[in-house]
Motif scaffolding. Structure first.
Motif, PDB file in Angstrom:
ATOM      1  N   LYS A 183      17.715  -8.159  60.717  1.00 56.13           N
ATOM      2  CA  LYS A 183      18.147  -7.640  59.421  1.00 56.13           C
ATOM      3  C   LYS A 183      16.992  -6.919  58.732  1.00 56.13           C
ATOM      4  O   LYS A 183      15.826  -7.249  58.959  1.00 56.13           O
ATOM      5  N   CYS A 184      17.324  -5.951  57.894  1.00 62.14           N
ATOM      6  CA  CYS A 184      16.321  -5.259  57.080  1.00 62.14           C
ATOM      7  C   CYS A 184      16.769  -5.271  55.623  1.00 62.14           C
ATOM      8  O   CYS A 184      17.976  -5.319  55.340  1.00 62.14           O
ATOM      9  N   SER A 185      15.813  -5.225  54.716  1.00 67.21           N
ATOM     10  CA  SER A 185      16.106  -5.160  53.283  1.00 67.21           C
ATOM     11  C   SER A 185      15.314  -4.017  52.665  1.00 67.21           C
ATOM     12  O   SER A 185      14.150  -3.792  53.028  1.00 67.21           O
ATOM     13  N   ILE A 186      15.949  -3.301  51.758  1.00 61.94           N
ATOM     14  CA  ILE A 186      15.272  -2.218  51.048  1.00 61.94           C
ATOM     15  C   ILE A 186      15.659  -2.248  49.575  1.00 61.94           C
ATOM     16  O   ILE A 186      16.657  -2.872  49.184  1.00 61.94           O
ATOM     17  N   LEU A 187      14.866  -1.574  48.773  1.00 59.05           N
ATOM     18  CA  LEU A 187      15.155  -1.369  47.355  1.00 59.05           C
ATOM     19  C   LEU A 187      15.278   0.130  47.126  1.00 59.05           C
ATOM     20  O   LEU A 187      14.382   0.907  47.501  1.00 59.05           O
ATOM     21  N   ILE A 188      16.381   0.559  46.559  1.00 52.88           N
ATOM     22  CA  ILE A 188      16.601   1.961  46.243  1.00 52.88           C
ATOM     23  C   ILE A 188      16.498   2.152  44.736  1.00 52.88           C
ATOM     24  O   ILE A 188      17.167   1.465  43.964  1.00 52.88           O
ATOM     25  N   ASP A 189      15.652   3.086  44.325  1.00 52.17           N
ATOM     26  CA  ASP A 189      15.473   3.402  42.903  1.00 52.17           C
ATOM     27  C   ASP A 189      15.853   4.865  42.702  1.00 52.17           C
ATOM     28  O   ASP A 189      15.040   5.774  42.899  1.00 52.17           O
ATOM     29  N   PRO A 190      17.117   5.136  42.339  1.00 51.91           N
ATOM     30  CA  PRO A 190      17.595   6.519  42.261  1.00 51.91           C
ATOM     31  C   PRO A 190      16.770   7.375  41.298  1.00 51.91           C
ATOM     32  O   PRO A 190      16.426   6.953  40.192  1.00 51.91           O
ATOM     33  N   ASP A 191      16.465   8.588  41.730  1.00 50.28           N
ATOM     34  CA  ASP A 191      15.697   9.521  40.910  1.00 50.28           C
ATOM     35  C   ASP A 191      16.602  10.370  40.020  1.00 50.28           C
ATOM     36  O   ASP A 191      16.115  11.166  39.218  1.00 50.28           O
ATOM     37  N   LEU A 243      16.622   5.543  57.147  1.00 48.32           N
ATOM     38  CA  LEU A 243      15.625   5.465  56.079  1.00 48.32           C
ATOM     39  C   LEU A 243      14.995   6.817  55.811  1.00 48.32           C
ATOM     40  O   LEU A 243      14.733   7.179  54.656  1.00 48.32           O
ATOM     41  N   ALA A 244      14.760   7.589  56.866  1.00 55.73           N
ATOM     42  CA  ALA A 244      14.189   8.931  56.690  1.00 55.73           C
ATOM     43  C   ALA A 244      15.134   9.820  55.888  1.00 55.73           C
ATOM     44  O   ALA A 244      14.694  10.585  55.013  1.00 55.73           O
ATOM     45  N   GLU A 245      16.437   9.696  56.147  1.00 54.24           N
ATOM     46  CA  GLU A 245      17.424  10.482  55.395  1.00 54.24           C
ATOM     47  C   GLU A 245      17.460  10.055  53.936  1.00 54.24           C
ATOM     48  O   GLU A 245      17.525  10.895  53.025  1.00 54.24           O
ATOM     49  N   LEU A 246      17.405   8.749  53.698  1.00 54.91           N
ATOM     50  CA  LEU A 246      17.421   8.247  52.324  1.00 54.91           C
ATOM     51  C   LEU A 246      16.229   8.758  51.527  1.00 54.91           C
ATOM     52  O   LEU A 246      16.354   9.126  50.354  1.00 54.91           O
ATOM     53  N   LYS A 247      15.063   8.751  52.151  1.00 58.55           N
ATOM     54  CA  LYS A 247      13.835   9.128  51.449  1.00 58.55           C
ATOM     55  C   LYS A 247      13.809  10.600  51.045  1.00 58.55           C
ATOM     56  O   LYS A 247      13.000  10.992  50.205  1.00 58.55           O
ATOM     57  N   LYS A 248      14.702  11.387  51.622  1.00 58.21           N
ATOM     58  CA  LYS A 248      14.803  12.798  51.233  1.00 58.21           C
ATOM     59  C   LYS A 248      15.524  12.967  49.895  1.00 58.21           C
ATOM     60  O   LYS A 248      15.351  13.980  49.217  1.00 58.21           O
ATOM     61  N   ILE A 249      16.330  11.948  49.520  1.00 52.36           N
ATOM     62  CA  ILE A 249      17.149  12.108  48.313  1.00 52.36           C
ATOM     63  C   ILE A 249      16.864  11.064  47.231  1.00 52.36           C
ATOM     64  O   ILE A 249      17.387  11.171  46.123  1.00 52.36           O
ATOM     65  N   THR A 250      16.039  10.050  47.536  1.00 53.38           N
ATOM     66  CA  THR A 250      15.775   9.021  46.535  1.00 53.38           C
ATOM     67  C   THR A 250      14.493   8.269  46.871  1.00 53.38           C
ATOM     68  O   THR A 250      13.894   8.481  47.922  1.00 53.38           O
ATOM     69  N   THR A 251      14.088   7.382  45.971  1.00 52.84           N
ATOM     70  CA  THR A 251      12.903   6.550  46.197  1.00 52.84           C
ATOM     71  C   THR A 251      13.320   5.256  46.886  1.00 52.84           C
ATOM     72  O   THR A 251      14.217   4.556  46.416  1.00 52.84           O
ATOM     73  N   VAL A 252      12.674   4.956  47.992  1.00 53.70           N
ATOM     74  CA  VAL A 252      13.006   3.767  48.782  1.00 53.70           C
ATOM     75  C   VAL A 252      11.771   2.890  48.951  1.00 53.70           C
ATOM     76  O   VAL A 252      10.700   3.380  49.322  1.00 53.70           O
ATOM     77  N   LYS A 253      11.913   1.603  48.672  1.00 49.68           N
ATOM     78  CA  LYS A 253      10.864   0.627  48.950  1.00 49.68           C
ATOM     79  C   LYS A 253      11.351  -0.255  50.081  1.00 49.68           C
ATOM     80  O   LYS A 253      12.361  -0.939  49.953  1.00 49.68           O
ATOM     81  N   GLU A 254      10.651  -0.213  51.210  1.00 46.48           N
ATOM     82  CA  GLU A 254      11.026  -1.036  52.354  1.00 46.48           C
ATOM     83  C   GLU A 254      10.503  -2.455  52.150  1.00 46.48           C
ATOM     84  O   GLU A 254       9.307  -2.666  51.987  1.00 46.48           O
TER      85      GLU A 254
END
Length: 265
Positions: A183-191, A243-254
């Motif tokens: 499993k993986c967990s991330i935090l997304i902080d929309p810009d 994750l690479a796709e997400l990081k193009k559109i928002t801030t991601v903390k792995e």
């Protein structure tokens, strides 16, 4: 390696840490989840903290700490939770109950049936101590805490559900290096705030057939209506691409990729 967890003695966190560490001298007890995370970030040991409960949901202090501190989840553990009403008097003589807020939520059906007021405490151990010194008081706590503080159990298994379970996570200053995590967990902080943003964020997983097992929002602390999102998902060989796709559109903390650890009996 020291295990740092929530004290004092008698908490479910302490009970789990004892099962995992084997020896009490390997455990450091601190009064708050914030203080645990601060100590782990300073390199004083690994931490064990509650992440979510099957009845009461996510633990806000843990989620906020993962957002604030440079920490990683390195494992998860599941502990069945059994609550008990303990007191020095009978149920008929009881006038007030002490309980941790999460315990209150997890035992709300029985508490409603008893019709007694509840005073919230910081831990099971605090509930026991307050009930012992307050006339005609009871406490809802674990069997371990009841024995530790010499509180006779009046009613066993007061939880709303027989499947009541808390998910704990082990946290560390460095990520797990397991080659095949589960499993993986991330935090997304929309810009930005726009129509379809959440759809686009989740689409990075759906298009790759990655199973999302949990999504939870928390206030960003930047004003009303502003949120961050915690996501858990099954690890796959396509995780890096998502994750690479997400990081193009928002801030991601792995927050890390990890495996489930069995809890010794």
């Amino acid at each position: 390696m020291k295990i740092i967890t929530l004290g004092p003695e008698g908490t479910f966190s302490h009970e789990l840490a004892l099962k995992m560490a084997g020896k009490a001298e390997n455990i450091v007890l601190l009064p708050t989840i914030h203080s645990i995370m601060s100590a782990v970030a300073r390199g004083e040991g690994d931490g064990i903290v509650p992440m979510e409960n099957s009845e009461a949901g996510g633990v806000g202090e843990t989620l906020d700490g993962l957002s604030k501190f440079p920490l990683f989840i390195t494992a998860e553990m599941y502990l069945p939770i059994r609550h008990n009403l303990a007191s020095l008097v009978t149920l008929k003589e009881m006038r007030v109950i002490y309980a941790h807020p999460q315990t209150d939520e997890q035992c709300s059906d029985m508490i409603e049936k008893w019709g007694l007021p509840v005073i919230h405490t910081s831990s099971n151990a605090s509930s026991a101590r307050e009930a012992r010194k307050t006339p005609n008081a009871g406490a809802i706590l674990s069997e371990t805490a009841a024995a530790l503080y010499h509180m006779p159990i009046i009613v066993k298994n007061t939880e709303n559900s027989e499947w009541n379970t808390t998910r704990f996570v082990r946290i560390a200053a460095t990520p797990s290096r397991h080659k095949r995590p589960e499993k993986c967990s991330i935090l997304i902080d929309p810009d930005e705030d726009r129509s379809g943003l959440l759809h686009d964020l989740l689409g990075a997983f759906a298009s790759r057939g990655i199973n999302l097992s949990r999504i939870e929002s928390r206030p960003s602390k930047r004003g009303i209506g502003n949120y961050v999102f915690f996501l858990d998902f099954s690890w796959s060989l396509k995780t890096a691409g998502a994750l690479a796709e997400l990081k193009k559109i928002t801030t991601v903390k792995e927050l890390g990729c990890y495996r489930k650890i069995g809890v010794p009996p």
